[in-house]
Design a protein around this motif. Structure first.
Motif, PDB file in Angstrom:
ATOM      1  N   THR A  71       0.843  -1.192   0.000  1.00 36.82           N
ATOM      2  CA  THR A  71       0.000   0.000   0.000  1.00 36.82           C
ATOM      3  C   THR A  71       0.877   1.240   0.000  1.00 36.82           C
ATOM      4  N   LYS A  72       0.335   2.325  -0.515  1.00 35.89           N
ATOM      5  CA  LYS A  72       1.036   3.613  -0.542  1.00 35.89           C
ATOM      6  C   LYS A  72       0.090   4.674   0.012  1.00 35.89           C
ATOM      7  N   PHE A 112      -0.616   5.336   3.220  1.00 31.35           N
ATOM      8  CA  PHE A 112      -1.260   5.000   4.482  1.00 31.35           C
ATOM      9  C   PHE A 112      -0.240   5.058   5.599  1.00 31.35           C
ATOM     10  N   CYS A 129      -3.141   0.700   6.684  1.00 29.40           N
ATOM     11  CA  CYS A 129      -2.633   0.035   5.484  1.00 29.40           C
ATOM     12  C   CYS A 129      -3.093  -1.422   5.433  1.00 29.40           C
ATOM     13  N   SER A 157      -5.320  -3.220   2.409  1.00 27.29           N
ATOM     14  CA  SER A 157      -4.839  -4.359   1.628  1.00 27.29           C
ATOM     15  C   SER A 157      -5.584  -5.666   1.933  1.00 27.29           C
ATOM     16  N   TYR A 211       4.052   1.898   8.365  1.00 26.84           N
ATOM     17  CA  TYR A 211       3.133   1.171   9.239  1.00 26.84           C
ATOM     18  C   TYR A 211       3.333   1.606  10.685  1.00 26.84           C
TER      19      TYR A 211
END
Length: 58
Positions: free
Chosen positions: A13-14, A16, A21, A25, A44
């Motif tokens: 993911t980008k 987040f 995230c 996902s 994260y």
């Protein structure tokens, strides 16, 4: 999502920060089946506030 010629998949993911995230996902991970491994990025471990502040400055 990336799929290699060997059929291996990865989801990244980008944009987040923190656990959001994983929520983003999750539908893809559920569709792909069991995970072989999980690697959490520095994003994260960041807080949502830090990510939001970065967007405001951009």
């Amino acid at each position: 999502m990336t799929v290699t010629p060997e059929g291996e998949t990865s989801v990244e993911t980008k944009g987040f920060a923190g656990p959001s995230c994983k929520a983003a996902s999750k539908p893809y991970e559920d569709a792909l089946g069991a995970k072989a491994a999980e690697r959490l990025t520095p994003e994260y471990h960041a807080t949502q506030t830090v990510a939001d502040e970065g967007r405001l400055r951009a």
